[in-house]
Motif scaffolding. Sequence first.
Motif, short mmCIF file in Angstrom:
data_model
loop_
_atom_site.label_atom_id
_atom_site.label_comp_id
_atom_site.label_asym_id
_atom_site.label_seq_id
_atom_site.Cartn_x
_atom_site.Cartn_y
_atom_site.Cartn_z
N ASN A 192 -10.32 -47.06 21.04
CA ASN A 192 -9.05 -46.57 21.59
C ASN A 192 -8.15 -47.68 22.14
N TYR A 193 -8.45 -48.91 21.79
CA TYR A 193 -7.61 -50.05 22.17
C TYR A 193 -7.51 -50.24 23.69
N HIS A 194 -8.56 -49.87 24.42
CA HIS A 194 -8.55 -50.09 25.87
C HIS A 194 -8.88 -51.53 26.23
N LEU A 195 -9.66 -52.20 25.38
CA LEU A 195 -10.18 -53.52 25.71
C LEU A 195 -9.45 -54.60 24.92
N THR A 196 -9.29 -55.74 25.58
CA THR A 196 -8.66 -56.89 24.93
C THR A 196 -9.63 -58.07 24.97
N ASP A 197 -9.20 -59.18 24.39
CA ASP A 197 -10.08 -60.35 24.36
C ASP A 197 -10.27 -60.97 25.74
N THR A 198 -9.39 -60.65 26.68
CA THR A 198 -9.50 -61.22 28.03
C THR A 198 -9.76 -60.18 29.10
N HIS A 199 -9.70 -58.90 28.75
CA HIS A 199 -9.86 -57.84 29.76
C HIS A 199 -10.81 -56.78 29.22
N HIS A 200 -12.11 -57.02 29.44
CA HIS A 200 -13.14 -56.08 28.99
C HIS A 200 -14.34 -56.15 29.93
N GLN A 201 -14.05 -56.21 31.22
CA GLN A 201 -15.10 -56.42 32.21
C GLN A 201 -16.13 -55.30 32.22
N GLY A 202 -15.68 -54.05 32.06
CA GLY A 202 -16.61 -52.93 32.06
C GLY A 202 -17.60 -53.01 30.90
N HIS A 203 -17.09 -53.32 29.71
CA HIS A 203 -17.96 -53.45 28.54
C HIS A 203 -18.91 -54.63 28.70
N GLU A 204 -18.41 -55.70 29.27
CA GLU A 204 -19.25 -56.88 29.50
C GLU A 204 -20.38 -56.58 30.47
N ALA A 205 -20.09 -55.75 31.47
CA ALA A 205 -21.14 -55.35 32.41
C ALA A 205 -22.23 -54.56 31.69
N GLY A 206 -21.83 -53.67 30.78
CA GLY A 206 -22.81 -52.92 29.99
C GLY A 206 -23.66 -53.83 29.12
N ILE A 207 -23.05 -54.90 28.60
CA ILE A 207 -23.79 -55.85 27.77
C ILE A 207 -24.81 -56.62 28.61
N LEU A 208 -24.42 -57.04 29.80
CA LEU A 208 -25.37 -57.70 30.70
C LEU A 208 -26.55 -56.79 31.01
N TYR A 209 -26.26 -55.54 31.27
CA TYR A 209 -27.31 -54.56 31.54
C TYR A 209 -28.24 -54.43 30.33
N TRP A 210 -27.66 -54.42 29.14
CA TRP A 210 -28.46 -54.26 27.93
C TRP A 210 -29.39 -55.47 27.71
N HIS A 211 -28.89 -56.66 27.98
CA HIS A 211 -29.75 -57.84 27.85
C HIS A 211 -30.89 -57.80 28.87
N PHE A 212 -30.62 -57.28 30.05
CA PHE A 212 -31.68 -57.10 31.04
C PHE A 212 -32.75 -56.15 30.51
N VAL A 213 -32.33 -55.08 29.87
CA VAL A 213 -33.27 -54.12 29.27
C VAL A 213 -34.10 -54.80 28.19
N ASP A 214 -33.47 -55.67 27.39
CA ASP A 214 -34.19 -56.41 26.35
C ASP A 214 -35.29 -57.27 26.94
N VAL A 215 -34.95 -58.03 27.96
CA VAL A 215 -35.90 -58.97 28.56
C VAL A 215 -37.08 -58.22 29.19
N VAL A 216 -36.79 -57.12 29.88
CA VAL A 216 -37.86 -56.33 30.49
C VAL A 216 -38.81 -55.80 29.43
N TRP A 217 -38.27 -55.38 28.28
CA TRP A 217 -39.13 -54.86 27.23
C TRP A 217 -40.08 -55.93 26.70
N LEU A 218 -39.62 -57.18 26.60
CA LEU A 218 -40.51 -58.25 26.15
C LEU A 218 -41.72 -58.38 27.07
#
Length: 270
Positions: free
Chosen positions: A232-258
């Motif tokens: 929906n064109y909400h995110l830009t190349d410089t303004h996507h902090q919410g999505h970036e937070a979700g990505i950080l959370y996902w990487h945390f989930v990856d590491v815990v699974w290992l």
Amino acid sequence: MQIINRNQFQSFPYHLVDPSPWPILVSFSLLNLTIGAVMYMQGFAYGNYILSLGFSLTAFSMVLWFRDIITEGTYLGNHTTQVQKGLTLGVILFIISELFAFLSVFWAFFHSSLSPTVEIGGVWPPQGITPLDPFAIPLLNTILLLSSGAFVTYGHHALIQGDRRGAILGTLLTIILAILFTGLQYYEYSEAGFTITDSVYGTVFYASTGLHGIHVIVGTLFILVGFIRIVNYHLTDTHHQGHEAGILYWHFVDVVWLFLFIAVYYWGGN
């Protein structure tokens, strides 16, 4: 009608949040959810109805709360650079708190497995328990989850570089792999030869993998929201902090699974 944002007249970069009913509603919804869960697990009458009501109220209020946050950041411009730094710090502290939640579960696992008591036969896994094959579904799930982490990183970098197609594709593949992971986890639970009540092994196994499974579901919802916002064109190349937070959370989930795969499935099952 033009929306007048009072924050645009401020002489400081911080966001003064407007009064909102959602925090108090979420608090009471979570209380309802907790009481309903206890009543349901203890077999009280109507416990399942109270649990369902608490879950529905929590989901409803959080969706509306997140909607307001998206409006503030996307349409009203309240998420300045300084506000984004504060939000990022909040996400990091949240992930640290989640880390300690898993630390408590790992502590219980190693406390029981490194020194098995006489009640479980003095061995690990306990007598009568047939552990799952780590090189079957657990290994496949490991590949799926690590691949999803790679795809979400690809989508993130594509978003930063202005590649809309790559951002959508990478994020979509992440969601698909996450759903496959959850489905295989459910199948694994249904085929397991032990339950959460089968000695301390069953308890720590389901507590650790189940807690991780809940985090996978929550992380999938985070990534799904980011995907919808990209479309929906909400995110830009410089303004996507919410999505970036979700990505950080996902990487945390990856590491815990290992750690779960190595400790609980491989080492703890042999």
